[in-house]
Design a protein around this motif. Structure first.
Motif, PDB file in Angstrom:
ATOM      1  N   TYR A   1     -11.185   1.091  -1.875  1.00 39.74           N
ATOM      2  CA  TYR A   1     -11.610   0.529  -0.588  1.00 39.74           C
ATOM      3  C   TYR A   1     -12.987   1.032  -0.195  1.00 39.74           C
ATOM      4  CZ  TYR A   1     -11.869  -0.707   4.296  1.00 39.74           C
ATOM      5  OH  TYR A   1     -12.294  -1.216   5.490  1.00 39.74           O
TER       6      TYR A   1
ATOM      7  N   SER B   1       0.822  -1.208   0.000  1.00 37.46           N
ATOM      8  CA  SER B   1       0.000   0.000   0.000  1.00 37.46           C
ATOM      9  C   SER B   1       0.857   1.261   0.000  1.00 37.46           C
ATOM     10  CB  SER B   1      -0.943   0.014   1.200  1.00 37.46           C
ATOM     11  OG  SER B   1      -0.215   0.233   2.381  1.00 37.46           O
TER      12      SER B   1
ATOM     13  N   LYS C   1      -2.857  -2.760  -9.537  1.00 35.07           N
ATOM     14  CA  LYS C   1      -2.969  -2.090  -8.236  1.00 35.07           C
ATOM     15  C   LYS C   1      -3.642  -0.726  -8.373  1.00 35.07           C
ATOM     16  CE  LYS C   1      -0.320  -5.343  -6.244  1.00 35.07           C
ATOM     17  NZ  LYS C   1      -0.942  -6.522  -5.659  1.00 35.07           N
TER      18      LYS C   1
ATOM     19  N   TYR D   1      -7.313  -0.320  -7.314  1.00 35.67           N
ATOM     20  CA  TYR D   1      -7.687  -0.501  -5.912  1.00 35.67           C
ATOM     21  C   TYR D   1      -8.672   0.552  -5.437  1.00 35.67           C
ATOM     22  CZ  TYR D   1      -7.382  -1.003  -0.859  1.00 35.67           C
ATOM     23  OH  TYR D   1      -7.691  -1.177   0.465  1.00 35.67           O
TER      24      TYR D   1
ATOM     25  N   PHE E   1      -5.899   2.317   1.907  1.00 33.78           N
ATOM     26  CA  PHE E   1      -5.872   1.066   2.683  1.00 33.78           C
ATOM     27  C   PHE E   1      -5.956   1.406   4.177  1.00 33.78           C
ATOM     28  CE2 PHE E   1      -3.076  -2.118   4.895  1.00 33.78           C
ATOM     29  CZ  PHE E   1      -3.958  -3.191   4.797  1.00 33.78           C
TER      30      PHE E   1
ATOM     31  N   LYS F   1      -2.735   5.612  -4.899  1.00 30.39           N
ATOM     32  CA  LYS F   1      -4.078   5.035  -4.990  1.00 30.39           C
ATOM     33  C   LYS F   1      -4.374   4.116  -3.799  1.00 30.39           C
ATOM     34  CE  LYS F   1      -7.718   3.991  -7.684  1.00 30.39           C
ATOM     35  NZ  LYS F   1      -8.694   4.939  -8.109  1.00 30.39           N
ATOM     36  N   MET F   2      -3.316   3.460  -3.329  1.00 28.41           N
ATOM     37  CA  MET F   2      -3.540   2.476  -2.272  1.00 28.41           C
ATOM     38  C   MET F   2      -3.387   3.052  -0.866  1.00 28.41           C
ATOM     39  SD  MET F   2      -2.090  -1.070  -3.747  1.00 28.41           S
ATOM     40  CE  MET F   2      -0.579  -0.426  -4.410  1.00 28.41           C
TER      41      MET F   2
ATOM     42  N   ILE G   1      -5.699  -6.124  -1.463  1.00 25.77           N
ATOM     43  CA  ILE G   1      -4.555  -5.404  -2.037  1.00 25.77           C
ATOM     44  C   ILE G   1      -3.568  -6.354  -2.706  1.00 25.77           C
ATOM     45  CG2 ILE G   1      -2.344  -4.476  -1.222  1.00 25.77           C
ATOM     46  CD1 ILE G   1      -3.579  -2.176  -0.232  1.00 25.77           C
TER      47      ILE G   1
END
Ligand SMILES: [Zn+2]
Length: 734
Positions: free
Chosen positions: A558, A480, A553, A556, A489, A485-486, A547
């Motif tokens: 959430y 992450s 990726k 992703y 998380f 973008k991650m 993830i």
């Protein structure tokens, strides 16, 4: 026990053989050959078994000269277990001494005030904290500061950390000062004082780390002496873990009364505890075994509880507790100090005769003691008067004082010339364990090994989820951090859930939790904690796996309300059994993620429930996998047609996730399981439309199940297992 010894010896021999063959550069052909029979076709080549490095098994390659002085397996053979009346020390014997024994070297007495706080037993953890524990710790800070000769020890970090979170910085500074000045000591410092029989060693270590990391972070403290006064028997594994955690000393209390008496006669109550498999001395840890019945005051000052109880000043007349021996304590004053000091010195001297040195440990406490301010005054003021008087009598040859546990061990090591590391011949070396505990007569504490099995299982389930979640979370965290973008998380939230789960698992290792010895409503409190943490860990596992399996990726996203994955097991409440999710199949593939939380490549039979027998399973590489379909039973003899259990061998890399595909097909190549149903006096039902089920009417013959390793005989009348046999041994079950 002899059989056990033989088994251990066989294991050692095979390890020696294995490590020798590795040394010779050849692999043991038996060890790498997975299995015989048709199942082997399902397995890829056997190279996945890791080779044994000869350095991994040092204990096996060492000389067989076991230097151990006391072997517990031999002790049990010697003891008559006849339980004679020992006089004032019921389970012991009369102790005598010469007045002049201490003339050349005085008796050093360390009175160690302590308070045993169960994180749940008759009350829940929260209730105990509110009613007692917080007051004990608050008073500790005030009362230790009143006189720098006062000492106190504490062991349960679950309570201590909760208390710490609610106090101001001034109080925190005072605690740090008291620790630095040696007035206050954290002993063991685990999250709890764990049971030593029921927990898995993973949880024992985990709760110890949780306590120790808390101590390091908040107090900068590293405990060095272990204190276990209440677990129901003691395990060498605990000694090993303490040693590996950097401890030098430990204390144990609940040991079979006959063993205590035998050790008292031999003066082996203090010893270096060595692992049975250790042929050197690298696992030695100095251990003190308390000699008498209990850790309360009547059973810690000396052999006579009627006398010692008179030195538990919480039991002064007018208070809520009294002495069952019907002689109450007297507050110490100028008029009685000589007589009272002499009385307790006599007990100290007698107790000291059971040990090899002239250093004596006298714990001073009980369950949830020192809650009220007045109790601190009663104990500390009266004892100080006794010490002052004793120490002012040169012809008594005694120096008595308050001490921490480490004060005692330091003096003990100094007097016996035992350094931090070496185990010289002053103390005996002991190997073995202290199970099964009996505290009196034939009162063996063995029921708790198996009681409340539902919660003992829930403990293992949480333990496995915790480990799985921690690994996945750690890997997801790394991922992450790699892209913007991650960053959504939920790393902070998940970290909190992990910590809470670790602490709930730690709490359950307490000697009244996993053992099942607490009240029913306390059990529900523990069960609810375990259950909530299992649910929370599923969330961590789902969030992290999400993830990790995304190829792109960048895609992703959430959303807490619509989890990306679902777990296979659903449990609806803390006391209900888990149910398996039935996976609805279509011609479009459903994805099944299988995670291997172990650090080794793994082949495992995986079973899931699906809604159709027309099933096909594809491996992560898209290849068809051999599948068996078994019935899901609605009743004892009725097959469900809502759900079918499919089983296949999953092959997963270390710490890896495999994505398998399940789909419904017109004609399945899956193998159907066959059944024999043994019935008595029942009507023939119509045959099942899918499974071949043979009904064995009025069977009275034994039912035999067998494979190449094992054979089991069940009674045709009762259905109960009667005989089991391995290729070498038969066991008849009553
Ligand atoms: Zn306890």
């Amino acid at each position: 026990l002899a059989e056990n010894n033989e088994i251990i010896s066989n294991i050692r021999d095979s390890v020696i053989n294995l490590s020798e063959s590795v040394k010779d550069g050849q692999k043991n052909p038996e060890a790498i050959n997975f299995s015989q029979g048709s199942i082997s076709e399902l397995f890829p080549s056997a190279s996945v078994l890791p080779a044994v490095d000869s350095e991994d098994c040092l204990f096996a390659s060492k000389s067989r000269n076991h230097g151990s002085g006391v072997q517990m397996l031999d002790v049990y053979d010697i003891l008559p277990f006849d339980n004679p009346d020992g006089g004032v020390w019921k389970q012991g014997f009369d102790i005598t001494y010469n007045e002049n024994e201490w003339n050349s070297e005085p008796l050093q007495v360390f009175v160690v005030p302590h308070s045993h706080n169960d994180p749940g037993w008759l009350k829940t953890f929260e209730d105990y904290f509110r009613d007692q524990t917080q007051h004990i710790l608050n008073n500790m800070v005030i009362k230790l500061q009143e006189d720098n000769r006062r000492k106190f020890i504490w062991s349960e970090i679950s309570y201590f950390s909760k208390w710490w979170d609610g106090i101001d910085s001034q109080k925190k500074d005072a605690v740090k000062r008291l620790i630095k000045d040696g007035q206050f000591e954290i002993v063991t410092g685990g999250w709890v004082m764990p049971d030593e029989a029921s927990p898995h060693y993973f949880s024992l270590i985990d709760q110890m780390i949780e306590g120790h990391q808390w101590l390091e972070k908040n107090l900068g403290v590293k405990p060095k002496s272990g204190w276990a006064v209440d677990p129901f028997g003691h395990s060498p594994t605990m000694a090993y873990l303490l040693k590996r955690a950097g401890f030098s000393n430990m204390l144990i209390q609940r040991v079979h009364y006959s063993v205590k008496k035998h050790f008292a006669t031999q003066k082996t109550l203090e010893f270096f505890w060595r692992q049975n498999w250790d042929l050197g001395s690298s696992t030695d840890i100095l251990c003190h075994m308390m000699p008498f019945y209990s850790y309360d005051v009547p059973h810690t000052c000396g052999p006579d509880p009627k006398i010692c109880c008179q030195f538990d000043f919480k039991r002064l007349p007018g208070g809520r507790v009294s002495c069952p021996w019907r002689v109450p304590p007297e507050a110490i004053h100028a008029g009685n100090v000589q007589h009272r000091a002499w009385m307790i010195l006599d007990q100290y001297r007698k107790k000291s005769k059971l040990f090899r040195t002239k250093v004596l440990l006298a714990p001073l406490g009980d369950d949830f003691r020192y809650a009220e301010s007045s109790e601190w005054d009663q104990q500390y003021q009266n004892y100080q008067k006794l010490f002052d008087y004793m120490n002012s009598q040169p012809e008594w040859h005694v120096k008595a004082q308050f001490g921490t546990l480490s004060d005692y061990f330091e003096a003990l090591r100094k007097e016996s010339n035992v350094g931090e590391k070496s185990s010289n011949s002053f103390f005996p070396v002991l190997s073995g364990d202290f199970f099964t505990y009996a505290d009196r007569d034939h009162h063996y504490w063995s029921g708790y090994f198996t009681s409340r099995p539902f919660y003992k299982r829930l403990d293992r389930v949480l333990e496995s989820y915790l480990r799985a979640a921690e690994i996945l979370y750690s890997m997801a965290l790394v991922q992450s951090s790699k892209s913007e973008k991650m960053s959504v998380f939920p790393s902070v939230d998940n970290y909190k859930l992990l910590t809470e789960a670790r602490r709930n698992l730690g709490l359950f290792q307490h000697h009244d939790a996993i053992t099942g010895t607490s009240k029913d409503w306390v059990v529900v409190d523990y069960g609810t904690r375990l259950f909530h943490s299992i649910m929370n860990l599923k969330r961590v596992i789902i969030d992290s796996a999400h993830i990790l399996i995304l190829k792109d990726k960048g895609a992703y996203n959430y959303d807490m309300s619509t989890p990306f994955l679902k777990m296979d097991h659903v449990q609806s409440s803390q006391d209900s059994l888990p149910r398996k999710t039935v996976i609805k199949l279509t011609s479009q593939p459903r994805y099944l993620l299988i995670y291997n939380p172990m650090e080794q490549e793994r082949l495992s039979v995986v079973s899931v429930n699906v809604n159709s027998p027309r099933v096909k399973v594809l491996s992560p590489l898209g290849k068809p996998v051999a599948v068996q379909i078994s019935a899901v039973w609605d009743g004892a003899t009725t097959v469900s047609h809502e759900a079918y259990e499919i089983s296949f061998v999953a092959h997963l890399p270390p710490l890896g996730i495999g994505v398998y595909q399940l789909l419904e097909v017109q004609s399945s190549e899956a193998v159907l399981a066959d059944y024999n149903i043994y019935l008595r006096n029942s009507k023939q039902e119509k045959p099942d439309r899918l499974f071949k089920i043979k009904e064995m009417q009025n069977s009275v013959d034994n039912i035999i199940l067998e494979n190449s390793y094992m054979k089991l005989w069940f009674s045709g009348m009762s259905g109960l297992l009667e005989v089991s046999s391995s290729s070498e041994h038969s066991t008849f079950l009553g």
